[in-house]
Design an enzyme around this catalytic site. Structure first.
Site: not given
Length: 252
Positions: A155-156
């Site tokens: 996600v990052y």
């Protein structure tokens, strides 16, 4: 550094790490520095420290996740100092790491609300001001995670790829009007965010260092100096680019 001997510089996420180092670096260059973040006492203390270096400085509280606060941040900066020459969009979060199969909507929202929405809102209102001025330089703080993938940080990584895309698109929209937009993409840098990212594990940090061609982590000052360069006149033909400051990590 831009067209004035004392440029007006705004930095989001300025209270710690790379943001704080960048504020100090610009102040040492003689810039007027507006620092922003969510913690009032720390922000006021940083503004006082910057003023101690002999420059004008101010803290304006804002949470980049909320567009109204970002709009107010830009408006207050211009009302107080007359214009906005340089903006550094540094506010960001790493969120929770772990396998993609275990990621939650809550973690996605926590990361994307700051890393992507925050940059989008910041660019929107910074560019409106700079386009009207006919000049300006914006530097988004991305990451090497915006250029390559990392297992356990999906996600990052996705959020930083979005920052890279926003940077390129905004640069194309601003180029003919004299507004430059670039990104700096740090590799592993010794900050508290890095400590959180590796779970404060010395073994994990040792592995990251060993995998870097320089056998070390970067420093916040090294990233700050790159940001100052990207914002300055020596880089005036450079726009839409992302500079990986990573000790050769992405060259492997």
């Amino acid at each position: 550094m831009c067209s004035s001997s004392s440029p007006i510089v705004l930095i989001t996420g300025a209270l710690t790490g790379i943001g704080r180092a960048t504020a100090l670096a610009f102040a040492k260059e003689g810039a007027t520095v507006v620092v922003s973040g969510r913690r009032e006492s720390e922000g006021q203390a940083l503004a006082t420290e910057l003023q101690g270096l002999g420059v004008q400085a101010a803290f304006i509280r804002a949470d980049v996740r909320h567009e109204a606060e970002v709009r107010s941040l830009i408006e207050q900066t211009v009302e107080r100092f007359g214009r906005l020459d340089v903006a550094v969009n540094n506010a960001g979060t790493e969120g929770a790491t772990g396998p993609l199969t275990e990621q939650s909507a809550e973690n996605y929202e926590a990361i994307f609300d700051t890393n992507v929405r925050g940059v989008l809102f910041s660019l929107k209102h910074q560019m409106r001001t700079m386009l009207a001025q006919g000049r300006g330089a914006i530097v988004n703080v991305s990451s090497v995670a915006g250029q390559v993938g990392f297992a356990g940080a999906s996600v990052y990584v996705a959020s930083k790829h979005a920052v890279e895309g926003l940077t390129k698109s905004a640069a194309l929209e601003g180029a003919s009007a004299g507004v430059r937009v670039n990104a700096v993409a740090p590799g592993p840098v010794q900050t508290d965010m890095l400590e959180r990212f590796v779970g404060r594990s010395e073994d994990a940090k040792a592995g990251m260092r060993a995998g870097n061609p320089t056998q070390r982590f970067g420093t916040v000052d090294e990233i700050a100096q790159t940001i100052v360069f990207l914002a300055g006149d020596k880089a005036r033909y450079l726009t839409g680019q992302s500079l990986a400051v990573d000790g050769g990590m992405t060259a492997q």
